[in-house]
Every structure is written in C-alpha cells, then in structure tokens.
Design an enzyme around this catalytic site. Structure first.
Site, mmCIF file in Angstrom:
data_model
loop_
_atom_site.group_PDB
_atom_site.id
_atom_site.type_symbol
_atom_site.label_atom_id
_atom_site.label_comp_id
_atom_site.label_asym_id
_atom_site.label_seq_id
_atom_site.Cartn_x
_atom_site.Cartn_y
_atom_site.Cartn_z
ATOM 1 N N ARG A 10 -7.104 13.789 -19.606
ATOM 2 C CA ARG A 10 -6.521 12.980 -18.546
ATOM 3 C C ARG A 10 -5.809 11.750 -19.106
ATOM 4 O O ARG A 10 -5.245 10.964 -18.317
ATOM 5 C CB ARG A 10 -7.619 12.512 -17.595
ATOM 6 C CG ARG A 10 -7.726 13.345 -16.312
ATOM 7 C CD ARG A 10 -8.928 12.826 -15.580
ATOM 8 N NE ARG A 10 -8.948 13.037 -14.177
ATOM 9 C CZ ARG A 10 -9.676 14.005 -13.575
ATOM 10 N NH1 ARG A 10 -10.330 14.881 -14.279
ATOM 11 N NH2 ARG A 10 -9.714 14.076 -12.273
ATOM 12 N N LYS A 51 -6.786 22.291 -8.774
ATOM 13 C CA LYS A 51 -7.185 22.655 -10.143
ATOM 14 C C LYS A 51 -8.526 23.389 -10.163
ATOM 15 O O LYS A 51 -8.647 24.426 -10.809
ATOM 16 C CB LYS A 51 -7.302 21.410 -11.041
ATOM 17 C CG LYS A 51 -5.991 20.729 -11.358
ATOM 18 C CD LYS A 51 -6.168 19.673 -12.450
ATOM 19 C CE LYS A 51 -7.119 18.551 -12.071
ATOM 20 N NZ LYS A 51 -6.635 17.695 -10.952
ATOM 21 N N ARG A 100 -7.827 7.011 -7.314
ATOM 22 C CA ARG A 100 -7.724 8.163 -8.221
ATOM 23 C C ARG A 100 -6.268 8.594 -8.387
ATOM 24 O O ARG A 100 -5.852 8.998 -9.471
ATOM 25 C CB ARG A 100 -8.586 9.311 -7.711
ATOM 26 C CG ARG A 100 -10.075 9.004 -7.884
ATOM 27 C CD ARG A 100 -10.953 10.023 -7.212
ATOM 28 N NE ARG A 100 -10.746 11.352 -7.765
ATOM 29 C CZ ARG A 100 -10.891 12.470 -7.075
ATOM 30 N NH1 ARG A 100 -11.230 12.444 -5.819
ATOM 31 N NH2 ARG A 100 -10.700 13.625 -7.671
ATOM 32 N N ARG A 136 -12.712 16.436 1.838
ATOM 33 C CA ARG A 136 -13.604 17.130 0.909
ATOM 34 C C ARG A 136 -14.955 16.416 0.797
ATOM 35 O O ARG A 136 -15.956 17.043 0.481
ATOM 36 C CB ARG A 136 -12.931 17.213 -0.465
ATOM 37 C CG ARG A 136 -13.571 18.180 -1.411
ATOM 38 C CD ARG A 136 -12.627 18.561 -2.526
ATOM 39 N NE ARG A 136 -12.383 17.451 -3.448
ATOM 40 C CZ ARG A 136 -11.613 17.545 -4.525
ATOM 41 N NH1 ARG A 136 -10.991 18.672 -4.812
ATOM 42 N NH2 ARG A 136 -11.439 16.513 -5.315
ATOM 43 N N ARG A 185 -19.066 15.016 -2.225
ATOM 44 C CA ARG A 185 -18.677 14.196 -3.380
ATOM 45 C C ARG A 185 -18.650 12.744 -2.988
ATOM 46 O O ARG A 185 -18.179 12.386 -1.915
ATOM 47 C CB ARG A 185 -17.302 14.633 -3.908
ATOM 48 C CG ARG A 185 -17.379 15.920 -4.687
ATOM 49 C CD ARG A 185 -16.018 16.364 -5.165
ATOM 50 N NE ARG A 185 -15.288 15.348 -5.916
ATOM 51 C CZ ARG A 185 -14.427 15.632 -6.871
ATOM 52 N NH1 ARG A 185 -14.226 16.874 -7.241
ATOM 53 N NH2 ARG A 185 -13.777 14.668 -7.483
#
Ligand code: AMP
Length: 187
Positions: free
Chosen positions: A90, A15, A144, A127, A133
């Site tokens: 969301r 995204k 998640r 990532r 992050r």
C-alpha cells in the site's frame, strides 16, 4: 503458469471479493494484510494491539510492522506455487520491500481494479453492519480514501514502470469482473 499477483484498488473496489475468487480459480493462497491484522486484533496479540489504533482511525499501519507480518507469512510453504496479495503493498516502501523479498521470482502481474470512489462510499459505510468491521464508519472511510490517494495511488506509476500493471474496469457484476481479470492474467 505460476501466478504471483498483487491486487490494487481503492477501498471498496472489490479487492477482497475478487481475491477469494481468483485464489480459488488459480489454486493459490490469497493473502490479505487487512485480514491478517484483523486476526491479530481478535486474538489480542501484541501486533494486533499495535495495529488497532491505526486501523480504527483509517490510517496505514507503519511499514515496518506490515512488512514484518508479510515476511512472516511468506515463510509458509504454500506460497511456492504462487500467491495473490490483497491490500499489500500500500506504499512505495512496501512495494520495494516486496520486490526484495521475492528476489528472482518477482511478481507476474499487478491488477488494478478501477471504480468511481465516490460511488463506493455508501457501500463501504454499509459494510460496517454486515461484516462488523470497526473501520467502516463514514469518517474513517473518508480517511481511508484520503490515505489511498496520498500513499497508495503512487503504486500505479511504480508498477507501470515495471511493465506489469494491468488495469481492470471493476464496475459491474462480480462474475463478469472475475472473468475480465482471468482473461487478462491468462493472456
Ligand atoms: P483492508 O482490509 O485491506 O481494507 O485493510 C484494513 C486496514 O488494515 C487498512 O485500512 C489499514 O489500516 C490496515 N492495512 C491493511 N493492509 C495494510 C498495508 N499493506 N499497509 C498498512 N496498513 C494496512
């Protein structure tokens, strides 16, 4: 043509990557709630402090806080010519709040990026190293994805019901996927 777009998809579907490219293509602001939260956290704002625990556990920040932040962002003039939302809504409650916020100038399209979730887990965990992050450890990634399945997936039906959902196969080259989305949006 004015684009008022929502990008939907599982964590790791790309995204963020596509949001930046589409915003550039259509000359509209990309609004990422995850990014807004991260900015608040690095500034150490009250909102950032409130959000941090949820984010670091892989949970959603409560709707009231999130909707407040988006409403505030929508006060800026730059959304008048269109916008692209990445990571919002969301939950169905957020989607209802967004509809109410937009009023007559509602969404023009909701683009859902489809990937095999199992396939993106290693990418998400990786990532953590490249983007620094704090929410990309294996355990948090799994949470998640669970949260996505339980709270965000119902948005598929919600937007099918509105007749604005566009599904995109998001497996492949980044450029190709961008072109698939553009083609669908310009149709
Ligand atoms: P993202 O960068 O979109 O993956 O978002 C990172 C984290 O920010 C998510 O895992 C949530 O904890 C929080 N977040 C982002 N957008 C929302 C939203 N619309 N509602 C609730 N929490 C959100």
């Amino acid at each position: 043509m004015t684009h008022r777009i929502v990008l939907l998809g599982a964590p790791g579907a790309g995204k963020g990557t596509q949001a930046v490219r589409l915003a550039d293509r259509f000359q509209i602001p990309a609004i990422s709630t995850g990014e807004l939260f991260r900015q608040h956290m690095s500034r150490g704002s009250e909102l950032g402090k409130l959000a941090a625990n949820y984010i670091n556990d892989g949970n959603l920040v409560p709707d009231e806080i999130t909707v407040w932040m988006v409403r505030d962002r929508f006060r800026r003039e730059d959304v008048q010519g269109g916008f692209l939302l990445d990571g919002f809504p969301r939950t169905v409650a957020q989607a209802d709040a967004l509809d109410e916020m937009l009023g007559e100038n509602g969404l023009t399209a909701v683009v859902e990026l489809w990937v095999d979730v199992e396939e993106v887990i290693p990418r998400l965990i990786g990532r953590a190293a490249t983007e620094g992050r704090s929410d990309d450890t294996a355990e948090v990634v799994r949470q998640r994805i669970r949260v996505y399945r339980e709270q965000t997936k119902p948005l598929h039906e919600f937007y099918v019901g509105q007749g604005i959902l566009r599904e995109i196969n998001a497996v492949g080259e980044i450029d190709q996927i961008t072109e698939r989305i553009v083609a669908v949006l310009e149709r």
